[in-house]
Design a protein around this motif. Structure first.
Motif, short mmCIF file in Angstrom:
data_model
loop_
_atom_site.label_atom_id
_atom_site.label_comp_id
_atom_site.label_asym_id
_atom_site.label_seq_id
_atom_site.Cartn_x
_atom_site.Cartn_y
_atom_site.Cartn_z
N TRP A 143 32.52 -47.19 -30.73
CA TRP A 143 33.57 -47.04 -31.70
C TRP A 143 34.09 -45.74 -32.08
N GLN A 144 35.27 -45.65 -32.53
CA GLN A 144 36.12 -44.43 -32.94
C GLN A 144 36.01 -43.20 -31.82
N ARG A 145 35.68 -42.07 -32.41
CA ARG A 145 35.75 -40.64 -31.45
C ARG A 145 35.00 -41.14 -30.38
N LEU A 146 33.65 -41.40 -30.76
CA LEU A 146 32.86 -41.74 -29.41
C LEU A 146 33.28 -42.70 -28.42
N ALA A 147 34.10 -43.43 -28.63
CA ALA A 147 34.91 -44.40 -27.66
C ALA A 147 35.73 -43.57 -26.82
N GLU A 148 36.47 -42.54 -27.56
CA GLU A 148 37.56 -41.95 -26.91
C GLU A 148 36.99 -41.04 -25.99
N ILE A 149 36.01 -40.33 -26.39
CA ILE A 149 35.18 -39.21 -25.57
C ILE A 149 34.68 -40.01 -24.28
N ILE A 150 34.24 -41.39 -24.48
CA ILE A 150 33.63 -42.09 -23.26
C ILE A 150 34.97 -42.55 -22.48
N GLY A 151 35.96 -42.88 -22.97
CA GLY A 151 37.01 -43.09 -22.16
C GLY A 151 37.53 -42.00 -21.48
N GLU A 152 37.44 -40.70 -22.00
CA GLU A 152 37.90 -39.71 -21.29
C GLU A 152 37.03 -38.97 -20.24
N TYR A 153 35.65 -38.98 -20.49
CA TYR A 153 34.87 -38.10 -19.59
C TYR A 153 33.71 -39.02 -18.81
N VAL A 154 33.68 -40.23 -19.25
CA VAL A 154 32.82 -41.22 -18.52
C VAL A 154 33.22 -41.96 -17.43
N LYS A 155 32.71 -42.34 -16.16
CA LYS A 155 33.72 -42.86 -15.29
C LYS A 155 32.21 -43.68 -14.37
N LYS A 156 32.71 -44.73 -13.69
CA LYS A 156 31.93 -45.37 -12.77
C LYS A 156 30.81 -44.40 -12.02
N GLY A 157 29.58 -44.94 -12.19
CA GLY A 157 28.61 -44.08 -11.36
C GLY A 157 27.98 -43.11 -12.33
N SER A 158 28.58 -42.61 -13.53
CA SER A 158 28.26 -41.59 -14.37
C SER A 158 26.83 -42.05 -14.93
N LYS A 159 25.96 -40.82 -14.78
CA LYS A 159 24.57 -41.04 -15.42
C LYS A 159 24.73 -40.42 -17.09
N ILE A 160 24.32 -41.21 -17.80
CA ILE A 160 24.50 -41.15 -19.41
C ILE A 160 23.15 -41.25 -20.20
N TYR A 161 22.83 -40.72 -21.17
CA TYR A 161 21.81 -41.13 -22.04
C TYR A 161 22.50 -41.62 -23.31
N ILE A 162 22.09 -42.93 -23.67
CA ILE A 162 22.62 -43.35 -24.73
C ILE A 162 21.78 -43.97 -25.91
N GLU A 163 22.13 -43.77 -26.93
CA GLU A 163 21.25 -44.20 -28.19
C GLU A 163 22.23 -45.02 -29.06
#
Length: 156
Positions: free
Chosen positions: A59-79
């Motif tokens: 939600w909120q700014r975290l959602a915007e960051i994900i939309g801008e910088y995270v793509k299919k195949g991206s490796k991420i750590y999520i809590e």
């Protein structure tokens, strides 16, 4: 009342690009699926691979960051935390359930040249990972005072 804990930590890869939408009041919501992999030996001693898919909501700014910088195949750590919702299926009348991880913290683990592209290259903070943290209160995720989160609130 005894203290309880609802915390999820995942490291995995996105199966497809995140879907970012906005509520009528303008709050960003990102939804995507994250694959985690497990390797184990079966009873016959053969190596087996198992992939588990997790539904993630930010939600909120975290959602915007994900939309801008995270793509299919991206490796991420999520809590985040687990949240289960239920509804009655209109066709069968059966009760259905959905469990999602409500994200509160993100670390981009993919580099620019790696699979999935949009990794942490321009956000690198020691070790090539970028770290974003956003705690949210609940499913509505809009604070009563409608506090706006800006780029200056992101610690990098």
């Amino acid at each position: 009342m005894a203290k309880s804990v609802n915390k999820v930590i995942l490291i995995g890869n996105l199966g497809k690009d995140p879907e970012v939408k906005y509520t009528p009041s303008g709050t960003a919501v990102a939804k995507f699926s994250l694959a985690t992999n497990e390797r184990f030996k079966d009873k016959a001693g053969e190596w087996q691979d198992r992939t588990e898919w997790h539904n993630i909501v930010a939600w909120q700014r975290l959602a915007e960051i994900i939309g801008e910088y995270v793509k299919k195949g991206s490796k991420i750590y999520i809590e985040g935390r687990l949240q289960t919702s239920s509804w009655d299926d209109k066709e069968s009348g059966q009760k259905k359930y959905k469990t999602e991880v409500i994200a509160s913290d993100l670390v981009l683990l993919s580099g620019r040249g790696e699979e999935g592209g949009g990794g942490g290259g321009s956000f690198s903070r020691g070790g090539g990972a970028s770290h974003f943290d956003q705690r949210s209160s609940g499913p509505e995720h809009e604070p009563a005072d409608s506090t706006t989160i800006t780029d200056e609130d992101i610690p990098f």
